[in-house]
Design a protein around this motif. Structure first.
Motif, mmCIF file in Angstrom:
data_model
loop_
_atom_site.group_PDB
_atom_site.id
_atom_site.type_symbol
_atom_site.label_atom_id
_atom_site.label_comp_id
_atom_site.label_asym_id
_atom_site.label_seq_id
_atom_site.Cartn_x
_atom_site.Cartn_y
_atom_site.Cartn_z
ATOM 1 N N PHE A 200 0.861 -1.174 0.000
ATOM 2 C CA PHE A 200 0.000 0.000 0.000
ATOM 3 C C PHE A 200 0.907 1.237 0.000
ATOM 4 C CE2 PHE A 200 -3.025 2.417 3.149
ATOM 5 C CZ PHE A 200 -3.012 3.534 2.344
ATOM 6 N N ALA A 201 1.602 1.485 1.108
ATOM 7 C CA ALA A 201 2.540 2.607 1.211
ATOM 8 C C ALA A 201 3.848 2.059 1.763
ATOM 9 C CB ALA A 201 1.976 3.696 2.114
ATOM 10 N N SER A 202 4.839 1.943 0.907
ATOM 11 C CA SER A 202 6.026 1.148 1.218
ATOM 12 C C SER A 202 6.849 1.697 2.381
ATOM 13 C CB SER A 202 6.917 1.043 -0.027
ATOM 14 O OG SER A 202 6.215 0.423 -1.079
ATOM 15 N N ASN A 314 2.466 2.402 -6.158
ATOM 16 C CA ASN A 314 2.427 0.947 -5.983
ATOM 17 C C ASN A 314 1.310 0.283 -6.778
ATOM 18 O OD1 ASN A 314 4.631 0.327 -4.266
ATOM 19 N ND2 ASN A 314 3.534 1.126 -2.490
ATOM 20 N N LEU A 315 0.165 0.945 -6.866
ATOM 21 C CA LEU A 315 -0.974 0.322 -7.534
ATOM 22 C C LEU A 315 -0.981 0.544 -9.043
ATOM 23 C CD1 LEU A 315 -1.838 -0.057 -4.585
ATOM 24 C CD2 LEU A 315 -4.182 0.344 -5.312
ATOM 25 N N GLU A 348 -12.895 3.918 -2.534
ATOM 26 C CA GLU A 348 -11.865 4.454 -1.647
ATOM 27 C C GLU A 348 -10.479 4.319 -2.266
ATOM 28 O OE1 GLU A 348 -10.060 6.424 1.374
ATOM 29 O OE2 GLU A 348 -12.198 6.293 0.935
ATOM 30 N N VAL A 349 -10.222 3.212 -2.938
ATOM 31 C CA VAL A 349 -8.931 3.036 -3.609
ATOM 32 C C VAL A 349 -8.776 4.081 -4.709
ATOM 33 C CG1 VAL A 349 -7.515 1.478 -4.982
ATOM 34 C CG2 VAL A 349 -8.797 0.602 -3.030
ATOM 35 N N THR A 357 -1.811 10.763 -6.981
ATOM 36 C CA THR A 357 -1.318 11.198 -8.284
ATOM 37 C C THR A 357 -1.258 12.725 -8.354
ATOM 38 O OG1 THR A 357 -2.278 9.214 -9.291
ATOM 39 C CG2 THR A 357 -1.696 11.028 -10.774
ATOM 40 N N TYR A 358 -2.246 13.360 -7.749
ATOM 41 C CA TYR A 358 -2.287 14.830 -7.741
ATOM 42 C C TYR A 358 -1.102 15.411 -6.980
ATOM 43 C CZ TYR A 358 -3.976 19.553 -6.715
ATOM 44 O OH TYR A 358 -4.087 20.906 -6.589
#
Length: 475
Positions: A200-202, A314-315, A348-349, A357-358
């Motif tokens: 998710f958040a490394s 990541n996604l 939510e994802v 991204t923003y």
């Protein structure tokens, strides 16, 4: 007494005495799941035959020999589904390899049994964001179990698992542990390998245990901690004996009470239970010390810039080409990317990918992401200063007990604010644990668990577990 209600420690004693077999435990759990999980919804899948085979072959001389452990469904177990609670991976994806923690559990003799539900890609605080099913709190079926490791916490609380693994990016082990009345431990960043955890958040993710006791948390952490050459963020440090100091008590220890965690916004009943837990530790010989963590108020904003930014990166691998959901009859490559992600990801994802991204985009990187990293440094320094004065820190886990299912469903900001007490340790890389502190009435005839959060310095798990054990005994 049902075997499914037992702790790891109690079952290990009975296994080694020859009173029961590992297969007996698996069968007892399977019966409990069949009887109760229909209303709770903690599991996404179980492979009973594979678990029976592992149990029959278990080496009882090993530290976790014969003990079934449930696994959050964002951790790879070779040959098993790994859905991440998402439509993207729910249509036939099977893990092609074991996560490091999975390998280590097998090497310790554990029996892997069941994949637990979660918020999609671990993004959420309620397990309502799972695309596959709803999980309910065993203490009150009208309420959330917390998230994102809600399936693991609910399974342990309902005696549908002896213990489980979860992942914690901003409170996803500790918050559901608090809401469900179990023990949930987030190790220090780098203490446990993230190899095989779907990221998710490394810079924030860590895998950790959810258990029925502090002793069991120490046993599981002992099994999964240690260096891993496949994870460059996993530190090459020796693993202490986490059971060695567990029962030394807190006499003479200095425990910090941060004023920012007990102010405005916390439910008075929750504050009362947490303060009572701190007083019990004081009665056990600890000195309570007033401290300040002045940048706490910025933790939510900082986290919700950094975590979505890393999630966006990541996604990006979920594109409809390599694995998972693929749109039917795309017009061209751009249409394949767009529709696969549109159909595969939940609301939510998508929200977090767009936000991430923003903040990473040209013209906004310095204004948001770079600034958030600077504030993260300030938060870490707050903790470093505090740990120069105290051995550990005591706080609430969540500002309120478990809410009703569907409540504030259209208000993501309210959900994000519910993580205010758990985000700091992830931003600073600390170890933290939630232990049951008491309960508060729901007003509807049920009692809702409340957790005490204990924080210790980076790689300070021995101290963390020692204070947690004292809190458990004093309760």
């Amino acid at each position: 007494m049902s075997l499914s209600t037992s702790t790891i420690s109690a079952l290990r004693q009975r296994l080694q005495a020859g009173e029961i077999s590992a297969v007996d435990i698996v069968e007892d759990l399977a019966a409990a799941i069949a009887a109760k999980d229909g209303e709770i919804g903690s599991y996404l899948s179980q492979d009973l035959e594979a678990a029976r085979t592992m149990a029959a072959q278990a080496d009882l001389s090993k530290p976790l020999g014969g003990i079934p452990i449930a696994i959050k469904d964002n951790i790879n177990v070779i040959g098993h589904p790994c859905t991440c609670g998402s439509r993207f991976l729910a249509s036939g994806y099977t893990a092609p390899y074991d996560a490091t923690v999975t390998e280590l559990l097998k090497a310790s003799g554990a029996v892997l049994f069941g994949r637990t539900n979660l918020d999609e890609f671990a993004m959420g605080s309620a397990t309502e964001n799972s695309a596959l099913k709803l999980t309910r709190n065993p203490h009150d079926l009208s309420r959330i179990p917390g998230g994102s490791s809600g399936g693991s916490a609910a399974a342990v609380a309902a005696d549908l698992a002896i213990a489980a693994l979860g992942s914690d990016t901003g409170g996803s082990i500790r918050q559901p542990a608090s809401h469900c009345g179990v023990v949930g431990l987030k190790p220090s960043y780098g203490r446990v390998s993230r190899y095989g955890l779907v990221a998710f958040a490394s810079s924030l993710d860590q895998i950790g245990p959810l258990t029925k006791s502090v002793d069991d948390a120490a046993l599981l952490l002992q099994a999964i901690a240690g260096p891993d050459r496949r994870d460059s963020t996993c530190l090459n440090l020796p693993v202490p004996d986490y059971l060695a100091d567990l029962n030394k008590g807190v006499a003479g220890m200095r425990l910090g009470i941060p004023r920012e965690y007990f102010g405005e916004g916390i439910d008075p009943a929750v504050r009362e239970q947490v303060e009572a837990a701190t007083k019990r530790l004081q009665a056990a010989g600890a000195e309570l010390v007033d401290i300040s963590l002045p940048h706490t108020e910025h933790a939510v904003a900082t986290y919700y810039i950094i975590a979505p930014a890393e999630a966006s990166s990541n996604l990006s691998r979920f594109d409809g080409i390599r694995y998972g959901k693929r749109a039917d009859a795309p017009k061209d490559l751009a249409d394949l990317y767009q529709r696969s992600r549109e159909e595969g990801f939940g609301p939510e994802v998508k929200r977090r990918i767009i936000l991430g991204t923003y903040v990473l985009s040209s013209g906004y990187y310095d204004a948001y992401y770079a600034r958030a990293q600077k504030v993260r440094t300030l938060i870490r320094r707050d903790f470093e200063t505090a740990f120069g004065q105290v051995d550990a820190i005591l706080t609430p886990v969540a500002p309120a007990p478990a809410r009703k299912i569907g409540e504030n469903a259209d208000d993501p900001l309210h959900e994000y604010l519910s993580d205010i007490f758990t985000l700091g340790p992830n931003l600073a890389g600390l170890c933290a644990i939630s232990v049951p502190a008491g309960s508060v009435p729901s007003g509807e005839g049920t009692n809702l668990p409340v957790g005490l959060q204990i924080l210790a310095p980076h790689m300070g798990e021995s101290t963390l577990l020692r204070v947690a054990k004292a809190a458990e005994i004093a309760r």
